[in-house]
Every structure is written in structure tokens, then in C-alpha cells.
Design a protein around this motif. Structure first.
Motif, PDB file in Angstrom:
ATOM      1  N   VAL A 149       0.237  10.037   3.431  1.00  0.00           N
ATOM      2  CA  VAL A 149       0.896  10.444   2.188  1.00  0.00           C
ATOM      3  C   VAL A 149       0.368  11.791   1.716  1.00  0.00           C
ATOM      4  CG1 VAL A 149       1.177   9.843  -0.258  1.00  0.00           C
ATOM      5  CG2 VAL A 149       1.452   8.085   1.491  1.00  0.00           C
ATOM      6  N   GLY A 150      -0.928  12.027   1.993  1.00  0.00           N
ATOM      7  CA  GLY A 150      -1.546  13.285   1.585  1.00  0.00           C
ATOM      8  C   GLY A 150      -2.402  13.173   0.345  1.00  0.00           C
ATOM      9  N   ILE A 151      -2.946  11.965   0.094  1.00  0.00           N
ATOM     10  CA  ILE A 151      -3.839  11.776  -1.054  1.00  0.00           C
ATOM     11  C   ILE A 151      -5.013  10.905  -0.642  1.00  0.00           C
ATOM     12  CG2 ILE A 151      -2.026  12.063  -2.795  1.00  0.00           C
ATOM     13  CD1 ILE A 151      -1.997   9.022  -3.124  1.00  0.00           C
ATOM     14  N   ARG A 152      -6.102  10.993  -1.406  1.00  0.00           N
ATOM     15  CA  ARG A 152      -7.271  10.133  -1.213  1.00  0.00           C
ATOM     16  C   ARG A 152      -7.678   9.560  -2.574  1.00  0.00           C
ATOM     17  NH1 ARG A 152     -11.093  10.052   3.143  1.00  0.00           N
ATOM     18  NH2 ARG A 152      -9.874  10.145   5.072  1.00  0.00           N
ATOM     19  N   PRO A 153      -6.895   8.614  -3.095  1.00  0.00           N
ATOM     20  CA  PRO A 153      -7.203   8.065  -4.411  1.00  0.00           C
ATOM     21  C   PRO A 153      -8.366   7.077  -4.362  1.00  0.00           C
ATOM     22  CG  PRO A 153      -5.380   6.877  -3.483  1.00  0.00           C
ATOM     23  CD  PRO A 153      -5.721   7.978  -2.499  1.00  0.00           C
ATOM     24  N   ILE A 154      -8.874   6.711  -5.517  1.00  0.00           N
ATOM     25  CA  ILE A 154      -9.872   5.653  -5.625  1.00  0.00           C
ATOM     26  C   ILE A 154      -9.160   4.309  -5.527  1.00  0.00           C
ATOM     27  CG2 ILE A 154     -11.585   4.581  -7.144  1.00  0.00           C
ATOM     28  CD1 ILE A 154     -11.928   7.388  -8.429  1.00  0.00           C
ATOM     29  N   ALA A 155      -9.658   3.426  -4.656  1.00  0.00           N
ATOM     30  CA  ALA A 155      -9.108   2.070  -4.539  1.00  0.00           C
ATOM     31  C   ALA A 155      -9.837   1.170  -5.523  1.00  0.00           C
ATOM     32  CB  ALA A 155      -9.268   1.554  -3.116  1.00  0.00           C
ATOM     33  N   ALA A 167       3.840  -6.522  26.266  1.00  0.00           N
ATOM     34  CA  ALA A 167       2.747  -5.704  25.740  1.00  0.00           C
ATOM     35  C   ALA A 167       3.301  -4.905  24.570  1.00  0.00           C
ATOM     36  CB  ALA A 167       2.178  -4.760  26.792  1.00  0.00           C
ATOM     37  N   PRO A 168       2.516  -4.723  23.507  1.00  0.00           N
ATOM     38  CA  PRO A 168       3.007  -3.913  22.381  1.00  0.00           C
ATOM     39  C   PRO A 168       3.158  -2.456  22.784  1.00  0.00           C
ATOM     40  CG  PRO A 168       0.702  -4.500  22.067  1.00  0.00           C
ATOM     41  CD  PRO A 168       1.167  -5.254  23.266  1.00  0.00           C
ATOM     42  N   ARG A 169       4.182  -1.799  22.249  1.00  0.00           N
ATOM     43  CA  ARG A 169       4.473  -0.413  22.617  1.00  0.00           C
ATOM     44  C   ARG A 169       4.265   0.561  21.458  1.00  0.00           C
ATOM     45  NH1 ARG A 169      10.436  -0.968  24.875  1.00  0.00           N
ATOM     46  NH2 ARG A 169      10.508  -2.351  23.060  1.00  0.00           N
ATOM     47  N   HIS A 170       4.165   0.060  20.245  1.00  0.00           N
ATOM     48  CA  HIS A 170       4.055   0.929  19.077  1.00  0.00           C
ATOM     49  C   HIS A 170       2.597   1.030  18.632  1.00  0.00           C
ATOM     50  CE1 HIS A 170       8.265  -0.350  19.016  1.00  0.00           C
ATOM     51  NE2 HIS A 170       8.520   0.724  18.285  1.00  0.00           N
ATOM     52  N   SER A 171       2.128   2.237  18.405  1.00  0.00           N
ATOM     53  CA  SER A 171       0.771   2.431  17.889  1.00  0.00           C
ATOM     54  C   SER A 171       0.724   2.101  16.405  1.00  0.00           C
ATOM     55  CB  SER A 171       0.323   3.878  18.097  1.00  0.00           C
ATOM     56  OG  SER A 171       1.056   4.749  17.246  1.00  0.00           O
ATOM     57  N   LEU A 172      -0.478   1.848  15.901  1.00  0.00           N
ATOM     58  CA  LEU A 172      -0.628   1.577  14.480  1.00  0.00           C
ATOM     59  C   LEU A 172      -0.201   2.783  13.651  1.00  0.00           C
ATOM     60  CD1 LEU A 172      -1.559  -0.157  12.096  1.00  0.00           C
ATOM     61  CD2 LEU A 172      -3.885   0.702  12.480  1.00  0.00           C
ATOM     62  N   ASP A 173      -0.615   3.979  14.042  1.00  0.00           N
ATOM     63  CA  ASP A 173      -0.266   5.170  13.266  1.00  0.00           C
ATOM     64  C   ASP A 173       1.245   5.361  13.190  1.00  0.00           C
ATOM     65  OD1 ASP A 173      -2.919   5.658  12.801  1.00  0.00           O
ATOM     66  OD2 ASP A 173      -3.102   7.315  14.229  1.00  0.00           O
ATOM     67  N   ALA A 174       1.932   5.173  14.305  1.00  0.00           N
ATOM     68  CA  ALA A 174       3.388   5.322  14.307  1.00  0.00           C
ATOM     69  C   ALA A 174       4.047   4.255  13.445  1.00  0.00           C
ATOM     70  CB  ALA A 174       3.921   5.253  15.734  1.00  0.00           C
ATOM     71  N   THR A 175       3.499   3.045  13.496  1.00  0.00           N
ATOM     72  CA  THR A 175       4.042   1.957  12.685  1.00  0.00           C
ATOM     73  C   THR A 175       3.886   2.260  11.202  1.00  0.00           C
ATOM     74  OG1 THR A 175       3.544   0.340  14.420  1.00  0.00           O
ATOM     75  CG2 THR A 175       3.857  -0.515  12.194  1.00  0.00           C
ATOM     76  N   LEU A 176       2.701   2.716  10.804  1.00  0.00           N
ATOM     77  CA  LEU A 176       2.463   3.035   9.394  1.00  0.00           C
ATOM     78  C   LEU A 176       3.377   4.165   8.939  1.00  0.00           C
ATOM     79  CD1 LEU A 176      -1.445   2.854   9.195  1.00  0.00           C
ATOM     80  CD2 LEU A 176       0.232   1.084   8.624  1.00  0.00           C
ATOM     81  N   GLN A 177       3.597   5.158   9.785  1.00  0.00           N
ATOM     82  CA  GLN A 177       4.474   6.267   9.412  1.00  0.00           C
ATOM     83  C   GLN A 177       5.901   5.773   9.190  1.00  0.00           C
ATOM     84  OE1 GLN A 177       3.569   9.808   8.954  1.00  0.00           O
ATOM     85  NE2 GLN A 177       5.468   9.364   7.823  1.00  0.00           N
ATOM     86  N   GLN A 178       6.362   4.854  10.036  1.00  0.00           N
ATOM     87  CA  GLN A 178       7.719   4.323   9.858  1.00  0.00           C
ATOM     88  C   GLN A 178       7.837   3.540   8.566  1.00  0.00           C
ATOM     89  OE1 GLN A 178       9.573   2.306  13.149  1.00  0.00           O
ATOM     90  NE2 GLN A 178       8.722   3.703  14.660  1.00  0.00           N
ATOM     91  N   VAL A 179       6.812   2.778   8.224  1.00  0.00           N
ATOM     92  CA  VAL A 179       6.842   2.043   6.947  1.00  0.00           C
ATOM     93  C   VAL A 179       6.911   3.028   5.785  1.00  0.00           C
ATOM     94  CG1 VAL A 179       5.560   0.495   5.420  1.00  0.00           C
ATOM     95  CG2 VAL A 179       5.643   0.034   7.882  1.00  0.00           C
ATOM     96  N   PHE A 234       0.844  -1.208   0.000  1.00  0.00           N
ATOM     97  CA  PHE A 234       0.000   0.000   0.000  1.00  0.00           C
ATOM     98  C   PHE A 234       0.876   1.254   0.000  1.00  0.00           C
ATOM     99  CE2 PHE A 234      -3.995  -1.889   2.298  1.00  0.00           C
ATOM    100  CZ  PHE A 234      -4.350  -2.524   1.128  1.00  0.00           C
ATOM    101  N   ALA A 235       1.878   1.280   0.873  1.00  0.00           N
ATOM    102  CA  ALA A 235       2.728   2.462   0.997  1.00  0.00           C
ATOM    103  C   ALA A 235       3.419   2.783  -0.325  1.00  0.00           C
ATOM    104  CB  ALA A 235       3.764   2.241   2.096  1.00  0.00           C
ATOM    105  N   GLN A 236       3.936   1.764  -0.974  1.00  0.00           N
ATOM    106  CA  GLN A 236       4.642   1.968  -2.240  1.00  0.00           C
ATOM    107  C   GLN A 236       3.703   2.487  -3.321  1.00  0.00           C
ATOM    108  OE1 GLN A 236       6.265  -1.501  -4.626  1.00  0.00           O
ATOM    109  NE2 GLN A 236       8.193  -0.666  -3.849  1.00  0.00           N
TER     110      GLN A 236
END
Length: 318
Positions: free
Chosen positions: A265-271, A300-312, A195-197
Motif C-alpha cells: 500500500v505504501g504505508i507503515r502504520p502502528i498496529a 502444487a500451488p502456483r501463486h506466491s504469497l506476494d502475488a496473492t496479497l497484491q491481487q487482494v 488488513f487490506a481494507q
């Protein structure tokens, strides 16, 4: 503690090596033989130099014996056909590597224990996908396993082979069933980096449409560092003969993940659904309950989903 990590040059293997080195472990990294002899791709020079690299071919019993029959304190078995697409293309090979390869390692450990040469903890990395389809509630270790893909079926075979040597020969086997995880450096064959790519490329060229597979399934996405933290803790506190889910218990639809990444990323494309990206055996809901792991290890997990997605995203180049 001397630890052998199979599949040490894979995505999770590299992160686990970093964690074990930080913990002061002596690390042996088993990787498939390569023509150019590269070892430790993705590690920094200091990390690469700290690891003793060993060539391992799981389909070759002699290779397995040469690598595994050493006095380790623990063996973490990560090496596998890890892509569901690859396993579907050649289920027989997936079974050769994932199930038969695990059986070969287990047999060497059983012989070493019988001859009193070594008695390492055998941590086998399986997958939450072994649970298959079921009610939309977090899976627990007591739930029935019902694999519905060649990949998951081959991992059930690996679990069976590993637990058999615990029952027969007393090899201290622990099974970890990680649910979906991601992080910097993951192959774009997997959904989050894919998705990120695609989203970053769409922004670069101004494309209004991004090709996707089925966005309806609900998954959880742990950060790979949280996953290897669980493995490191199981090396110390895992109980032989037991299975532990590695999971957050927080489900999110793939559609929501796609939207979150698009917003970052800053876009809202059609999937747009691409038939080539659809999987016949998609599991509608696959989320895990890790209460057993928490109770045993304090994990216990320490990383949030949002932070994880940003790192990817930060690690993704197009």
C-alpha cells in the motif's frame, strides 16, 4: 461430468464454478433461497448462464432431497457457516448447518446408491482448523484432530457424518482439509482482506494507527485458485475414505502479512490491538503438509504469497 456445488455463490464456490466450467463440466449450483432470486453474484453473465441454479436449505430435509437426489457424477459440498465469528456467536446453528446439513446430504446419497439411482463422488470441504493447537510443525493427515473453536468442532461433525456413509453405505466420500486461503472477492470479515481494507483506508485519510487482532499466530495463505485446483484434481484422483490436506507448508506470521500489505500500500502504520478483534481460541501455529495430495494428484500451488496479497489489494475498495 455433472457436478453439484453446494454453497456455489460463496467466495470459494464462485472460483470453483469458474474452474469446473473451464474444465468442461456441467455445473449445478446450489445456493440458499433468496427473496430477490439473485444467482451467481460475482460471476460474469456467461458463467451465470452456464450454471443450473438450485435453491438449497441445509436445515430442511425436503430441500436437501430435492436438490441432491439427481444423477450427478460428483457433489462438492462447500456450503457452511464459514466464519469462525459467526459460529462462535451461535454454535448450535453452526452444527445444524455444518454437521447436520452434511449428514442430510450424505443420507440422500446413501439412499440413491442403495437404490442404484446414482453413485457420485462426495467431496466434503472441511478445514485445517480441525487439528487445533499442536507443535509448530506442519500438520499431516495422521495427526490427531483436536478442534478448539465451535467452527472447527462443527466441521469435525461434518467429516464424521460423511465418512460414516462411506463405511455404512459405500458412498465414495473424500475429505479435503484446506488451510487458510484468500484471493480477490473474499469477505473482509477474513483477515487478509480486512488488513487490506484497513490499510488502504488508513492511507487515504492519513491515519497513523490501524486496529488489528493478535498478530502473533503463524498461518499459510494459499491463493483460492490453487485451492479450487486441488478440489478439481480430487474429483478425478481422490480415493474414497481418505482425507487430504490442501496446504503450501509455508508459514508466515500475521504480523508479517500485515507488514507486507502495508509495504504494498505504501504505508507503515502502528498496529494497535483491538480487544474486539481478538479471538480466545487462536491457534498459535497452523500450517499443513500436503504431501499426500501431491502424491495422489500432482497438485502444487502456483501463486506466491506476494502475488496473492497484491491481487487482494487490487480488488479492495474503500
Amino acid at each position: 461430468m455433472k457436478v453439484l456445488v453446494t454453497g456455489a455463490d460463496g467466495f470459494v464456490g464462485r472460483w470453483l464454478i469458474r474452474r469446473l466450467l473451464d474444465d468442461g463440466r456441467e455445473v449445478f449450483g446450489a445456493v440458499r433461497p433468496t427473496a430477490d432470486g439473485d444467482r451467481g453474484d460475482g460471476l460474469n453473465p456467461e458463467e451465470r448462464a452456464a450454471v443450473r441454479w438450485l435453491p438449497l436449505e441445509l436445515a430442511d430435509s425436503d430441500s436437501v432431497r430435492q436438490v441432491v437426489d439427481l444423477p450427478y457424477d460428483a457433489v462438492v459440498h462447500l456450503a457452511a457457516v464459514a466464519s469462525g465469528m459467526d459460529a462462535t456467536r451461535d454454535p448450535g446453528y453452526a452444527w445444524t448447518i455444518n454437521a447436520a446439513g452434511t449428514a442430510r446430504i450424505a443420507n440422500v446419497l446413501a439412499q440413491a446408491r442403495r437404490d442404484r439411482r446414482a453413485d457420485p463422488l462426495f467431496l466434503v470441504i472441511s478445514t485445517g482448523e480441525v487439528y487445533g493447537r499442536g507443535a509448530p510443525t506442519p500438520r499431516t493427515e495422521t495427526d490427531a484432530i483436536a478442534p478448539c473453536s465451535p467452527y472447527a468442532a462443527s466441521k469435525v461433525g461434518a467429516e464424521a457424518a460423511a465418512l460414516e456413509v462411506w463405511r455404512r453405505a459405500g458412498v465414495r466420500t473424500v475429505i479435503a482439509r484446506p488451510f487458510a486461503h484468500t484471493g480477490p472477492g473474499q469477505d473482509p470479515r477474513f483477515v487478509v482482506p480486512a488488513f487490506a481494507q484497513r490499510l488502504k483506508f488508513a492511507k487515504r485519510i492519513g491515519a497513523p494507527v490501524v486496529k488489528v487482532g493478535n498478530l502473533e499466530p503463524v498461518r499459510e495463505f494459499l491463493h483460492v485458485q490453487d485451492v479450487v485446483d486441488a478440489y478439481a484434481r480430487l474429483l478425478l484422483h481422490g480415493k474414497a475414505g481418505e482425507v487430504y490436506n490442501v496446504a503450501s507448508g509455508q508459514g508466515v506470521s500475521l504480523e508479517a502479512v500485515f507488514t507486507k500489505l502495508g509495504d504494498l500500500v505504501g504505508i507503515r502504520p502502528i498496529a494497535e490491538a483491538d480487544p474486539e478483534l481478538l479471538r480466545a481460541a487462536d491457534i498459535p501455529y497452523l500450517v499443513g503438509d500436503a504431501a499426500k495430495l501431491r502424491a495422489a494428484t500432482g497438485w502444487a500451488p502456483r501463486h506466491s504469497l506476494d502475488a496473492t496479497l497484491q491481487q487482494v489489494l487490487d480488488a479492495t475498495t474503500v
